[in-house]
Design a protein around this motif. Structure first.
Motif, PDB file in Angstrom:
ATOM      1  N   ALA A 167     110.080  11.791 -21.643  1.00 28.79           N
ATOM      2  CA  ALA A 167     110.115  11.624 -20.184  1.00 28.79           C
ATOM      3  C   ALA A 167     110.222  12.961 -19.465  1.00 28.79           C
ATOM      4  O   ALA A 167     110.990  13.843 -19.866  1.00 28.79           O
ATOM      5  CB  ALA A 167     111.296  10.738 -19.794  1.00 28.79           C
ATOM      6  N   ILE A 168     109.450  13.104 -18.394  1.00 28.31           N
ATOM      7  CA  ILE A 168     109.556  14.264 -17.512  1.00 28.31           C
ATOM      8  C   ILE A 168     109.602  13.778 -16.076  1.00 28.31           C
ATOM      9  O   ILE A 168     108.784  12.950 -15.663  1.00 28.31           O
ATOM     10  CB  ILE A 168     108.392  15.265 -17.726  1.00 28.31           C
ATOM     11  N   ILE A 169     110.588  14.254 -15.330  1.00 23.89           N
ATOM     12  CA  ILE A 169     110.708  13.950 -13.903  1.00 23.89           C
ATOM     13  C   ILE A 169     110.181  15.152 -13.127  1.00 23.89           C
ATOM     14  O   ILE A 169     110.577  16.292 -13.390  1.00 23.89           O
ATOM     15  CB  ILE A 169     112.170  13.669 -13.500  1.00 23.89           C
ATOM     16  N   LEU A 170     109.281  14.905 -12.167  1.00 23.30           N
ATOM     17  CA  LEU A 170     108.689  15.963 -11.344  1.00 23.30           C
ATOM     18  C   LEU A 170     109.112  15.788  -9.892  1.00 23.30           C
ATOM     19  O   LEU A 170     108.963  14.703  -9.320  1.00 23.30           O
ATOM     20  CB  LEU A 170     107.166  15.927 -11.459  1.00 23.30           C
ATOM     21  N   LEU A 171     109.632  16.852  -9.294  1.00 24.07           N
ATOM     22  CA  LEU A 171     110.158  16.811  -7.934  1.00 24.07           C
ATOM     23  C   LEU A 171     109.305  17.666  -6.997  1.00 24.07           C
ATOM     24  O   LEU A 171     109.083  18.855  -7.260  1.00 24.07           O
ATOM     25  CB  LEU A 171     111.606  17.336  -7.911  1.00 24.07           C
ATOM     26  N   HIS A 172     108.844  17.068  -5.906  1.00 21.38           N
ATOM     27  CA  HIS A 172     108.061  17.810  -4.919  1.00 21.38           C
ATOM     28  C   HIS A 172     108.976  18.622  -4.009  1.00 21.38           C
ATOM     29  O   HIS A 172     110.204  18.488  -4.040  1.00 21.38           O
ATOM     30  CB  HIS A 172     107.212  16.843  -4.089  1.00 21.38           C
ATOM     31  N   SER A 230     105.247  15.089  -1.207  1.00 23.78           N
ATOM     32  CA  SER A 230     105.309  13.713  -1.695  1.00 23.78           C
ATOM     33  C   SER A 230     104.903  13.727  -3.150  1.00 23.78           C
ATOM     34  O   SER A 230     104.414  14.750  -3.664  1.00 23.78           O
ATOM     35  CB  SER A 230     104.386  12.816  -0.872  1.00 23.78           C
ATOM     36  N   LEU A 231     105.075  12.617  -3.823  1.00 26.22           N
ATOM     37  CA  LEU A 231     104.739  12.550  -5.240  1.00 26.22           C
ATOM     38  C   LEU A 231     103.259  12.785  -5.521  1.00 26.22           C
ATOM     39  O   LEU A 231     102.874  13.126  -6.642  1.00 26.22           O
ATOM     40  CB  LEU A 231     105.199  11.213  -5.825  1.00 26.22           C
ATOM     41  N   GLY A 291     111.037  18.996 -13.886  1.00 26.71           N
ATOM     42  CA  GLY A 291     110.206  19.994 -13.227  1.00 26.71           C
ATOM     43  C   GLY A 291     110.302  19.865 -11.722  1.00 26.71           C
ATOM     44  O   GLY A 291     110.637  18.803 -11.188  1.00 26.71           O
ATOM     45  N   GLY A 292     110.018  20.960 -11.033  1.00 29.70           N
ATOM     46  CA  GLY A 292     110.063  20.904  -9.580  1.00 29.70           C
ATOM     47  C   GLY A 292     109.283  22.032  -8.948  1.00 29.70           C
ATOM     48  O   GLY A 292     109.109  23.108  -9.544  1.00 29.70           O
TER      49      GLY A 292
END
Length: 312
Positions: free
Chosen positions: A54-59, A64-65, A124-125
């Protein structure tokens, strides 16, 4: 006192006044991949695609996503890619408690991970989303396998030169609290062209995406409430990062200068830094294939540790 020129300016932009768009109308435009989850009493818009670690990506702010669309197309072949619209932005909208602090955003990321059952994950962001990512990693280093930061804030505030002269005049003349009266497609297009090295990438479709998110009811005020928050510069959290970190940066970035990259590199001990010539603030869009390959090469170093990944 408002000058004659200012009144002319106001008259011009009120003829271009754009009304808010209701949440229901924007929801009707989403596709099957959009999901909603309740976090701290707020309905959060997110997408959860692919299978694997799993990877979470933050704008970043006013994003926005959708900014991660190109990366997601590649990443989801090998990873579970989770992209939320952060509170105050996108379809999620402003926080119920109007709390725009960095502490509240790091709590949001942790709560989201908990709600989705993620014990360990990549994070990530981009831009301010990058700062949220590394501040979260400093709080829960045992849960973040690796960090991927794209032009993160932390040493520099958003460069005022990146705002169009028209935006700056609007703020100076009427104040940020009246920004809903000076929001226009023209201003947004001019601003977006400051973010890209390749000007041709600022298409009408791209402008539509940003405009719809900005016009979501409450988002314009949230945007400036966020900017008015006194977010820390040279965050002390940078020195607390022990997580392996990848930093990607466009050398033509007019928002957060690439010179900040060396500052991160001098403080974070376990870091890999890659910069791209003739690329602006969005390497994942302007230079998507190469930057995504660099990201996947980096993440691949950790995939042989099964305990690090959450699988869908």
């Amino acid at each position: 006192m408002v000058t004659k020129n200012a009144w002319h300016f106001l008259l011009y932009f009120t003829t271009m006044y754009l009304k808010d768009i209701t949440v229901q109308k924007i929801k009707a435009q989403t596709d099957h991949s959009s999901q909603f989850i309740e976090i701290n009493g707020q309905e959060v818009h997110y997408k959860d695609e692919g299978k694997g670690p799993a990877i979470i990506l933050l704008h970043g702010i006013a994003g926005s996503l959708f900014i991660w669309d190109k990366w997601t197309q590649q990443l989801k072949k090998s990873y579970r890619v989770i992209r939320p619209d952060l509170p105050a932005f996108g379809l999620t909208g402003k926080p119920n408690d109007n709390n725009f602090s960095m502490e509240n955003y790091t709590k949001f990321v942790i709560d989201l991970a908990n709600k989705l059952g993620l014990n360990n994950f990549y994070l990530g962001g981009h831009s301010t989303g990058g700062q949220i990512a590394y501040e979260t990693a400093a709080l829960i280093p045992d849960r973040i396998t690796a960090l991927a930061l794209v032009a993160p804030t932390g040493f520099s505030k958003i460069n005022n030169n990146a705002l169009s002269a028209t935006f700056r005049l609007a703020f100076k003349t009427f104040g940020k609290e009246h920004i809903t009266w000076v929001t226009s497609r023209y201003l947004l297009k001019k601003h977006l062209k400051q973010l890209y090295f390749k000007q041709e990438m600022v298409t009408e479709t791209l402008i539509d995406k940003y405009l719809n998110n900005l016009l979501r009811e409450g988002n314009r005020q949230s945007f400036f409430d966020f900017l008015n928050k006194n977010h820390k510069i040279a965050s002390v959290r940078i020195g607390e990062i022990v997580t392996p970190t990848l930093i990607l940066w466009g050398e033509a970035d007019k928002i957060i200068p690439v010179s900040d990259a060396s500052k991160f590199k001098s403080i974070i001990t376990n870091i890999r830094l890659i910069t791209y010539p003739e690329v602006g603030h969005f390497p994942f869009d302007e230079f998507d294939a190469a930057s995504c390959t660099d990201l996947m090469d980096f993440l691949g170093d950790f995939n042989h540790f099964p305990s690090y990944a959450n699988y869908a």
